[in-house]
Design an enzyme around this catalytic site. Structure first.
Site, PDB file in Angstrom:
ATOM      1  N   GLU A   1       0.608  -0.846   0.192  1.00 46.44           N
ATOM      2  CA  GLU A   1       0.161  -0.257  -0.288  1.00 46.44           C
ATOM      3  C   GLU A   1       0.655   1.009   0.132  1.00 46.44           C
ATOM      4  O   GLU A   1       0.508   2.092   0.781  1.00 46.44           O
ATOM      5  CB  GLU A   1      -0.604  -0.327   1.270  1.00 46.44           C
ATOM      6  CG  GLU A   1      -2.143  -0.442   1.362  1.00 46.44           C
ATOM      7  CD  GLU A   1      -3.419  -1.248   1.924  1.00 46.44           C
ATOM      8  OE1 GLU A   1      -2.831  -0.435   3.485  1.00 46.44           O
ATOM      9  OE2 GLU A   1      -4.157  -1.396   1.569  1.00 46.44           O
TER      10      GLU A   1
ATOM     11  N   GLU B   1      -6.206  -7.635  -0.483  1.00 45.96           N
ATOM     12  CA  GLU B   1      -6.708  -7.897   0.983  1.00 45.96           C
ATOM     13  C   GLU B   1      -8.299  -7.208   0.964  1.00 45.96           C
ATOM     14  O   GLU B   1      -8.283  -6.881   0.362  1.00 45.96           O
ATOM     15  CB  GLU B   1      -5.434  -6.529   1.583  1.00 45.96           C
ATOM     16  CG  GLU B   1      -4.416  -7.216   2.516  1.00 45.96           C
ATOM     17  CD  GLU B   1      -3.774  -5.616   2.580  1.00 45.96           C
ATOM     18  OE1 GLU B   1      -4.547  -4.840   3.314  1.00 45.96           O
ATOM     19  OE2 GLU B   1      -2.194  -5.798   2.555  1.00 45.96           O
TER      20      GLU B   1
END
Ligand code: GLA
Length: 686
Positions: A164, A322
């Site tokens: 991320e 995710e």
């Protein structure tokens, strides 16, 4: 200073990540955070759950390089071998999301600096500046050592660069960033005079004599020049992408056959990264998605997110890297997921093109900042509802390998996404600044889904000219050439829908003068001379042709229909009696202007009227609450995903095999339930 070549370089998305073409199912696996005695149990439970692929190494820099230049791969070798022996593939993360304490201690200057000039304290993750030369050197040394070590490991299926990127290092105001920002501005504007012109620095006497005088926008007592803020957003996205590219180059050099991804967060509000742009640089698009538990319409946000991710992947498959099995630990109130919600969430992503479903994380942590975030194996262990739900999902996904590599058929409606507009709207002070950008495109997407129209979300720079209907929601900024593109689309027979807050500024954030929306005024045949935002939650109503009304909120305008005809007029609100929605015939096409933000019923009414007028056909006949998305499998079978978001059972005339129940489909999807019906042409006719 760190520079990169930024030409797009995506290799063809592999048809399947795993060589055996199975769905990716698993999660972040952090075995280094557990005693090795737990590992055999992990393997046993993964096998029981049907896990096919895990993501290792996300935060393991300190475990791989415990001291400067000292590498320890023993534990990684052991766990990768255990995975391989169990037939579980490994997505391997480069561990650069977690710089080790020794590195921060040695080089505190690698850390980001906040708006007030304070360096970020240690103790979090990411936290490094993408413009830090020292950080880049250490990161690339780590990436090379790791890649060389695992290059021939048979378990390795995919590289996952960092984690991320932008999440905790989105904007930084450090000195190396200041230098890099100036060089980026020089490349963009060539001369300081052009920069002054583009930014309109005559306002408040902000004229810069030299590029060396420009600084990142640290805290000031007033709002910064919005054009400076917009360029800083653009720069930040490129600087972070530059870090990804640097890691990718090392990985491609050492392991040329292993595809590379990095996990996006496409729905992060505001959005630091121009993911549509980044997507051109990953071999596989992957996304992380978490629902907001308290939002009753979270399924609409999820579907939009998945459709937007598919759009970035060029309509092809992508990965859900995710999501959560149940509650997260970072919202104000962290609600557990309801019955079947995790299954519904997972299959909604697959419906919209995901070839894999992974979670953060395999085992719920005992300690650390995320000990109260759900995992696939909760604190309670496998004797738990969550683990039973995980096993059920694994079984369902195991039956869906046939959809791997397949796409969702192109829809009739394209919703255009433009990150430049997200930034331009969020960096300016406009008449109404309490309107999350995402809400409007999500509302259009949800209404199209309820009407069962095929709908895609398409990057602004892609070719959307072959869609029968194109919607520009909140496209505040019109880049050079956009006016002509949009006009040519309509003239050639296209059906355009432009919403309020579109076509207002150019790429330099300068207002297009002479009446709004400057970029599309001619095509739309309207002219707006003033905006009239509506306070709070007040509903304003407008007519539709048959005397019925629909509602809208937040925004109205004084619209003059210069050439367009009026489809709908305000009944009340600040502009009672005046046009709310107009339609202009241009060439072979039609251009509709929606000068407000309709509510859900408002969009339903408008879309129904336009779909009728433009001859759009629903893809299925089903109740509005039943979301239906079809993927055409490699073997030619249509696999129809049916997600019942309503609180009543939904009926649909469809025959085939339901992969959720693993039994013939009975034509009914229970309230809150999901069915995945594989149907051959014969079955569909039955
Ligand atoms: C992000 C991160 C994970 C974890 C989750 C929690 O997605 O990538 O490491 O922190 O959030 O929701």
């Amino acid at each position: 200073m760190i520079t990169q070549s930024l030409a797009g370089d995506r290799r063809d998305t592999p048809v399947s990540i795993r060589p055996d073409r199975r769905m990716i199912f698993g999660g972040d696996y952090n075995p280094e955070q557990w005693p090795e005695s737990v590992w055999p149990d992990d393997v046993r439970l993964m096998t029981e759950a049907g896990v096919t692929t895990v993501t290792l190494g996300v935060f393991s820099w300190a475990a791989i390089e415990p001291a400067d230049g000292v590498f320890e791969f023993g534990w990684l070798d052991r766990i990768m071998s255990l995975m391989h022996e169990a037939g579980i593939g490994v997505t391997l993360a480069t561990p650069t999301a977690a710089p080790p304490m020794w590195l921060i201690e040695q080089h505190p200057e690698i850390m980001t600096v906040d708006e007030s000039g304070m360096p970020t304290g240690r103790g979090g993750r990411l936290g490094w500046s993408p413009s830090s030369v020292v950080f880049r050197e250490h990161a690339l040394r780590m990436v090379r050592a790791l890649a060389e070590h695992v290059a021939d490991h048979p378990a390795l299926v995919l590289w996952h660069v960092s984690n991320e990127i932008s999440n905790e290092n989105g904007h930084t105001f450090d000195d190396e960033t200041a230098v890099a920002f100036r060089r980026w501005l020089e490349a963009r504007h060539s001369t300081i005079e052009r920069l002054n012109d583009a930014w309109g620095t005559a306002f408040w006497g902000h004229t810069y004599p030299d590029f060396e005088h420009v600084r990142p926008p640290r805290s000031a007592r007033t709002h910064h020049n919005p054009a400076l803020l917009l360029d800083f957003e653009r720069f930040t996205s490129e600087a972070l992408l530059g870090h990804y590219l640097a890691e990718r180059e090392v990985l491609r050099e050492v392991t040329p056959d292993v595809p590379v991804t990095t996990n996006f967060m496409v729905m992060r509000s505001g959005g630091v990264a121009d993911y549509e742009r980044w997507a051109r640089e990953v071999d596989v698009v992957s996304n992380d998605h978490y629902t907001m538990g308290a939002d009753p319409r979270r399924h609409e946000e999820l579907s939009f997110s998945a459709a937007r991710t598919r759009g970035m992947a060029g309509g092809g498959p992508w990965l859900l890297m995710e999501h959560s099995t149940s509650s997260v630990n970072w919202q104000k109130l962290n609600l557990a997921k309801g019955p079947d919600e995790m299954l519904r969430n997972s299959l909604a992503h697959v419906a919209h093109g995901a070839d894999g479903v992974s979670f953060f994380q395999w085992r719920q942590s005992r300690s650390g900042a995320e000990q109260w975030h759900s995992g696939m194996v909760p604190h309670a262990g496998p004797e738990s509802q969550v683990f039973r739900d995980v096993c059920r999902l694994g079984a369902v996904l195991g039956r869906l390998d046939r959809v791997v590599g397949s796409s969702v058929a192109q829809g009739d409606v394209a919703i255009v996404w433009d990150q430049q507009s997200v930034w331009a709207l969020s960096t300016s002070r406009t008449p109404h600044d309490d309107l999350p950008f995402h809400d409007l495109p999500i509302a259009v997407h949800a209404a199209a889904s309820r009407a069962h129209l095929g709908v895609d979300v398409v990057p602004v720079d892609d070719d959307w000219s072959n869609y029968p209907v194109v919607v520009l929601p909140n496209l505040w900024l019109a880049a050079q050439g956009m006016t002509e593109r949009v006009d040519a689309y309509v003239r050639a027979g296209g059906h355009l829908v432009v919403t309020c807050r579109s076509g207002i500024v150019d790429s330099d954030d300068q207002v297009l003068l002479g009446g709004y929306p400057g970029a599309y005024r001619e095509t739309l045949g309207v002219r707006v001379d003033e905006f009239f935002p509506v306070p709070g939650d007040t509903l304003v109503t407008a007519t539709v042709g048959d005397g019925a009304t629909w509602g809208a909120r937040h925004w109205t305008e004084r619209v003059e229909a210069t050439r367009a005809s009026v489809l709908s007029r305000w009944v009340d609100g600040p502009r009672a009696g005046e046009p709310a929605v107009t339609l202009n015939e241009v060439g072979d096409g039609e251009a509709v202007y929606v000068s407000t933000m309709p509510d859900a019923a408002g969009w339903d009414a408008l879309l129904a009227a336009l779909a009728g007028r433009w001859g759009l056909k629903p893809t299925v006949t089903a109740p509005p609450a039943l979301e239906a998305v079809t993927r055409r499998a490699q073997d030619g079978t249509d696999v129809v995903f049916l997600l019942n978001h309503g609180d009543e059972e939904a009926r649909i005339g469809l025959a085939g095999h339901d992969h959720v129940t693993d039994a013939p489909f009975g034509g009914v999807v229970p309230a809150g339930g999901v069915a995945v019906v594989a149907t051959t042409a014969e079955e569909a006719r039955a």
